[in-house]
Design a protein around this motif. Structure first.
Motif, PDB file in Angstrom:
ATOM      1  N   THR A   1     -48.963 -51.566 -35.833  1.00 18.77           N
ATOM      2  CA  THR A   1     -49.032 -50.237 -36.401  1.00 18.77           C
ATOM      3  C   THR A   1     -48.632 -50.290 -37.770  1.00 18.77           C
ATOM      4  O   THR A   1     -47.731 -51.065 -38.274  1.00 18.77           O
ATOM      5  CB  THR A   1     -48.002 -49.310 -35.663  1.00 18.77           C
ATOM      6  OG1 THR A   1     -46.815 -49.779 -35.817  1.00 18.77           O
ATOM      7  CG2 THR A   1     -48.456 -49.089 -34.352  1.00 18.77           C
ATOM      8  N   SER A   2     -49.413 -49.456 -38.589  1.00 22.37           N
ATOM      9  CA  SER A   2     -49.081 -49.325 -40.014  1.00 22.37           C
ATOM     10  C   SER A   2     -49.175 -48.111 -40.415  1.00 22.37           C
ATOM     11  O   SER A   2     -49.667 -47.147 -39.796  1.00 22.37           O
ATOM     12  CB  SER A   2     -49.551 -50.480 -40.811  1.00 22.37           C
ATOM     13  OG  SER A   2     -48.901 -50.596 -42.222  1.00 22.37           O
ATOM     14  N   THR A   3     -49.416 -48.181 -41.865  1.00 20.77           N
ATOM     15  CA  THR A   3     -50.004 -46.872 -42.590  1.00 20.77           C
ATOM     16  C   THR A   3     -51.203 -47.132 -43.565  1.00 20.77           C
ATOM     17  O   THR A   3     -50.929 -48.290 -44.089  1.00 20.77           O
ATOM     18  CB  THR A   3     -49.062 -45.957 -43.319  1.00 20.77           C
ATOM     19  OG1 THR A   3     -48.439 -47.161 -44.147  1.00 20.77           O
ATOM     20  CG2 THR A   3     -48.061 -45.367 -42.534  1.00 20.77           C
TER      21      THR A   3
ATOM     22  N   SER B   1     -51.022 -42.813 -40.671  1.00 19.27           N
ATOM     23  CA  SER B   1     -50.701 -43.859 -39.959  1.00 19.27           C
ATOM     24  C   SER B   1     -51.848 -44.357 -39.000  1.00 19.27           C
ATOM     25  O   SER B   1     -52.882 -43.695 -38.907  1.00 19.27           O
ATOM     26  CB  SER B   1     -49.464 -43.225 -38.892  1.00 19.27           C
ATOM     27  OG  SER B   1     -50.098 -42.070 -38.083  1.00 19.27           O
TER      28      SER B   1
ATOM     29  N   ARG C   1     -40.811 -53.157 -39.292  1.00 19.47           N
ATOM     30  CA  ARG C   1     -41.719 -52.467 -40.212  1.00 19.47           C
ATOM     31  C   ARG C   1     -41.740 -53.002 -41.332  1.00 19.47           C
ATOM     32  O   ARG C   1     -42.708 -53.110 -42.410  1.00 19.47           O
ATOM     33  CB  ARG C   1     -41.315 -50.947 -40.217  1.00 19.47           C
ATOM     34  CG  ARG C   1     -42.265 -50.019 -40.844  1.00 19.47           C
ATOM     35  CD  ARG C   1     -43.707 -49.792 -40.394  1.00 19.47           C
ATOM     36  NE  ARG C   1     -44.576 -48.792 -41.199  1.00 19.47           N
ATOM     37  CZ  ARG C   1     -45.472 -49.306 -41.898  1.00 19.47           C
ATOM     38  NH1 ARG C   1     -45.904 -50.650 -41.678  1.00 19.47           N
ATOM     39  NH2 ARG C   1     -46.492 -48.580 -42.706  1.00 19.47           N
TER      40      ARG C   1
ATOM     41  N   ILE D   1     -44.236 -44.116 -35.941  1.00 23.53           N
ATOM     42  CA  ILE D   1     -45.802 -44.701 -36.055  1.00 23.53           C
ATOM     43  C   ILE D   1     -46.045 -45.624 -35.168  1.00 23.53           C
ATOM     44  O   ILE D   1     -47.245 -46.162 -34.742  1.00 23.53           O
ATOM     45  CB  ILE D   1     -46.224 -44.829 -37.376  1.00 23.53           C
ATOM     46  CG1 ILE D   1     -45.714 -46.247 -38.088  1.00 23.53           C
ATOM     47  CG2 ILE D   1     -46.449 -43.632 -38.522  1.00 23.53           C
ATOM     48  CD1 ILE D   1     -46.433 -46.713 -39.125  1.00 23.53           C
TER      49      ILE D   1
ATOM     50  N   VAL E   1     -49.743 -41.190 -47.285  1.00 25.88           N
ATOM     51  CA  VAL E   1     -50.446 -41.991 -46.364  1.00 25.88           C
ATOM     52  C   VAL E   1     -50.781 -41.372 -44.991  1.00 25.88           C
ATOM     53  O   VAL E   1     -50.154 -40.154 -44.630  1.00 25.88           O
ATOM     54  CB  VAL E   1     -49.378 -43.096 -46.093  1.00 25.88           C
ATOM     55  CG1 VAL E   1     -49.252 -44.158 -47.366  1.00 25.88           C
ATOM     56  CG2 VAL E   1     -47.737 -42.495 -45.727  1.00 25.88           C
TER      57      VAL E   1
END
Lengths: 418, 120
Positions: free
Chosen positions: B54-56, B68, A172, A47, B66
């Motif tokens: 960036t994440s979810t 993204s 992350r 992602i 989830v």
């Protein structure tokens, strides 16, 4: 038996680009066979951004990059079978596969593109002492837990190996509130891209310990900690340098292996360095009509290069299907003196285009000359400021050069002092 | 006068850059870069470093739990953790499409958080 012009095995970026290119070149009946329940491959869990800088001139996330190709596939008449596991490829290009809609199916294809990608090297491939406690996993598995399944696999993390997935996961996990205590790398240099060292480790103050490895894991049910040690120039742990680091998670980012079980069973010749098929300039293997592209062929650093390579394979498959692909005498390619391998491994002398030779180097080189030779004759020589094992390199061989080389000759790519 | 060492991330070469700053943190000189992009990167990095985030976010009623997301453009580096807190407060309902705005103008940065995947 089903019949197609082209069967593509794998619906990640490689398989989609190859299928789309073949369609564009006029191939009519194409099927993509994908093991997962969606197209997109590993990009679905990547992602972070940084994909597409070369190909689209934009900084996209993995799902966005994949999404552009998925949309094109969906809008085309390319057939897609997801949740479909390919079991076998026969000598005469019959693909056996199964899924829970069609059952067991056989597909006769004029041409086949192998685009199965690669797998992470697992713990079993390393010799780390300790029991099989939970909390030890590959970085890609952890990435799937966090980004697809939506849960955190641990709170305190040590990462072994500085491959890009490990670096990306260090950031992350940190952003999601975990404490990443160290990234240990066996080699004296990182295996990842420099920009990832900066953006994923330095930004968050995560120490990168070079020439360091995990020698023992502690804990029986759940991981409780790891013992790390520095290694000497022969990569052997140095007694007395051991250090205990408490952690509940150990992530491994220690290399990727092309997934070639199908290729091996089909008798396709593999390159002992890349662990991928040995191919010509259109990525055709020694098995007629079977092409390979993407990480099943060679582990790439950037998906943009996967797309480019897969378009070459898609074009090659189209030429083969239309009976236009030239075969005959070949020029071999060879990497020496720090150039670990070359893809493609051979070039048809009657080819119709200039050819890019892709390779990786075995260690960090600074201010050197990259030299292409045929026998003792220097064909070309480029200055290189820096080359690292983490980054794929290429050099373009022009069509006139290829035409001027004697048949059965060998093109050698080597590194010399500048 | 202080010196800052950094590695340029504009391209794979990764030049080692040295920046000299005066007492009011103004850039005096940039050395070690081999192209103008390195100079630009180094100056920005010293004055207002920015990063993509960036994440979810949680998803209700979808196939997966989830989906993204990313910042539509880079945001100030020092705001990454605060922005993560905002992102982790959000729950979306399926379906979601690539490009859907998830958080408008996060933390007053003028940057939207947008979805980067389709979710059904």
């Amino acid at each position: 038996m089903l019949s197609y012009d082209l069967a593509v095995i794998g619906g990640g970026p490689a398989g989609m680009a190859a299928a789309l290119k073949a369609r564009e070149e006029g191939v009519e009946k194409i099927v993509i066979l994908e093991r997962a329940d969606t197209l997109g491959g590993i990009l679905e869990q990547c992602i972070h951004t940084g994909f597409g800088l070369h190909y689209f001139g934009e900084e996209l996330s993995g799902p966005e990059y994949a999404g552009r190709f998925i949309k094109q596939v969906n809008e085309s008449d390319i057939e897609v079978k997801t949740d479909t596991m390919v079991l076998d490829i026969s000598q005469d290009n019959v693909v056996t596969a199964c899924n829970n809609v069609d059952g067991l199916i056989t597909i006769k294809a004029t041409a086949i593109v192998l685009a199965m990608g690669c797998r992470e090297r697992p713990r079993g491939a390393l010799s780390i002492a300790g029991s099989r406690a939970s909390g030890i996993m590959t970085a890609g598995t952890a990435q799937k837990y966090v980004n697809i399944n939506g849960y955190m696999p641990g709170k305190t993390v040590v990462i072994l190996g500085s491959g890009d997935i490990g670096l990306i996961m260090a950031r992350r996990m940190t952003l999601e509130g975990a404490k990443v205590k160290a990234v240990c790398e066996l080699m004296p240099y990182s295996g990842g891209l420099t920009r990832n060292i900066v953006q994923c480790l330095e930004d968050f103050g995560i120490p990168l310990r070079l020439s360091c490895t995990v020698v023992k894991t502690h804990g029986r049910e759940r991981l409780e900690g790891v013992t790390v040690a520095n290694v000497d120039e022969n990569l052997k742990p140095i007694p007395g340098t051991e250090e205990y680091i408490p952690c509940d998670t150990l992530m491994l980012s220690v290399g990727l292996i092309p997934e070639n079980e199908l290729s091996k069973n089909a008798g396709i010749e593999l390159d002992s360095i890349t662990n991928g098929p040995s191919v010509d300039e259109y990525r055709e293997t020694n098995h007629k009509g079977v092409f390979a592209c993407g990480n099943v062929l060679q582990v790439h650093d950037l998906v943009d290069y996967v797309t480019q390579e897969s378009q070459i394979a898609g074009e090659g498959a189209a030429k083969y299907i239309k009976g236009e692909k030239k075969t005959g005498e070949c020029i071999k390619t060879l990497g020496t003196n720090g150039v670990r391998y070359i893809v493609p491994q051979r070039i048809n002398k009657q080819t119709d285009k200039s050819v890019k030779l892709y390779f990786r180097v075995g260690k960090v080189f600074k201010n050197v000359k990259l030299v292409v030779k045929c026998g003792d004759e220097v064909i070309m020589s480029n200055k290189k400021k820096k080359m690292t094992p983490g980054e794929m390199e290429y050099i373009l061989i022009k069509l006139d050069t290829i035409k001027s080389l004697p048949a059965d000759s060998t093109l050698t790519v080597t590194i010399e002092e500048a | 006068m202080t010196k800052k060492e950094m590695v340029c991330v504009s391209c794979p070469i990764g030049c080692a850059i040295t920046v000299e700053l005066d007492d009011s943190n103004e850039v005096v000189s940039v050395t070690g870069n081999t192209c103008p992009r390195g100079d630009k990167y180094a100056r920005q990095e010293c004055t207002h470093p920015e990063r993509m985030l960036t994440s979810t976010v949680k998803l209700e009623g979808g196939k997966l739990p989830v989906v993204s997301v990313k910042s539509a453009s880079p945001i100030p580096k020092e705001m990454l953790f605060e922005a993560m807190k905002e992102i982790n407060k959000v729950t979306l309902n399926a379906p979601v499409k690539i490009g859907d705005v998830v958080i408008k103008n996060i933390l007053g940065t003028g940057v939207d958080i947008i979805a980067t995947n389709d979710a059904k």
